[in-house]
Scaffold this active site. Structure first.
Site, short mmCIF file in Angstrom:
data_model
loop_
_atom_site.label_atom_id
_atom_site.label_comp_id
_atom_site.label_asym_id
_atom_site.label_seq_id
_atom_site.Cartn_x
_atom_site.Cartn_y
_atom_site.Cartn_z
N CYS A 139 39.83 45.68 51.44
CA CYS A 139 41.09 45.24 51.66
C CYS A 139 41.74 44.82 50.24
O CYS A 139 42.95 44.24 50.40
CB CYS A 139 40.83 43.65 52.21
SG CYS A 139 39.89 42.52 51.49
N CYS A 141 33.36 39.00 50.68
CA CYS A 141 34.82 38.89 50.60
C CYS A 141 35.74 37.95 51.45
O CYS A 141 35.39 37.91 52.78
CB CYS A 141 35.59 40.36 50.81
SG CYS A 141 37.63 40.27 50.57
N CYS A 161 25.41 39.39 41.69
CA CYS A 161 24.68 40.74 41.73
C CYS A 161 25.29 41.63 42.91
O CYS A 161 25.17 41.18 43.95
CB CYS A 161 23.01 40.83 41.87
SG CYS A 161 22.54 42.06 41.88
N CYS A 203 38.06 43.99 46.60
CA CYS A 203 37.13 44.42 47.31
C CYS A 203 37.72 46.09 47.88
O CYS A 203 38.76 46.12 47.98
CB CYS A 203 37.53 43.70 48.73
SG CYS A 203 36.71 43.88 50.22
N CYS A 256 38.09 39.79 54.14
CA CYS A 256 37.99 40.63 55.14
C CYS A 256 36.33 40.43 55.91
O CYS A 256 35.98 41.16 56.67
CB CYS A 256 38.05 42.10 54.83
SG CYS A 256 36.89 42.64 53.54
#
Length: 154
Positions: A73, A118, A142, A70, A121
């Site tokens: 984070c 995510c 995607c 991510c 976060c």
């Protein structure tokens, strides 16, 4: 009479029915903190559920060994071994790292789609579809490349 009935039906759509429970994530920041950390496009995609233009991410054609984390984070989200060329213009994976990606339903286009976030976060990643490789999971995650950071295998 028709107008009265319609107004009564529409008034039943109260804010209590629309109330959503806001999930608290392990990594939580204010909008100002996210804006200071992320570029405008990263903020638009990760925090406002935007979508980058297809074929705009350098990660779309990246097939090096490593892990995709991510951008907000650095939680590991996808392994390079699960990446494939979907031809859509966005990085695509047939499998996520279990427990690190959360799912919800979005109706932004007028129909249900499975949205990916995510799990650490809450950053918006993209959507998952059932048109991926049949010889593996059949899933196509995607993902907006701008929401990812690639960490090469050492």
């Amino acid at each position: 009479m028709f107008l009265i009935i319609m107004s009564l039906l529409l008034s039943c759509n109260s804010s209590a029915q629309k109330a959503e429970t806001k999930k608290v994530f392990k990594v939580t920041k204010t909008d100002q903190e996210w804006k200071a950390q992320l570029t405008d496009m990263e903020y638009y995609v990760l925090r406002k559920a935007g979508t980058e233009r297809p074929h705009s991410s350098a990660l779309n054609k990246n097939y090096k060994d490593g892990v995709y984390v991510c951008k907000a984070c650095e939680t590991p989200l996808f392994k390079s071994e699960h990446k494939f060329n979907s031809g859509t213009g966005w990085p695509s994976f047939d499998k996520e790292i279990k427990g690190n990606v959360a799912f919800s339903t979005d109706y932004d286009l007028g129909y249900a789609r499975t949205e990916e976030h995510c799990a650490t976060c809450g950053g918006h990643l993209g959507h998952v579809f059932n048109d991926g490789p049949r010889d593996t999971t059949g899933k196509r995650h995607c993902i907006n490349g701008v929401s990812l950071k690639f960490i090469p295998k050492k």
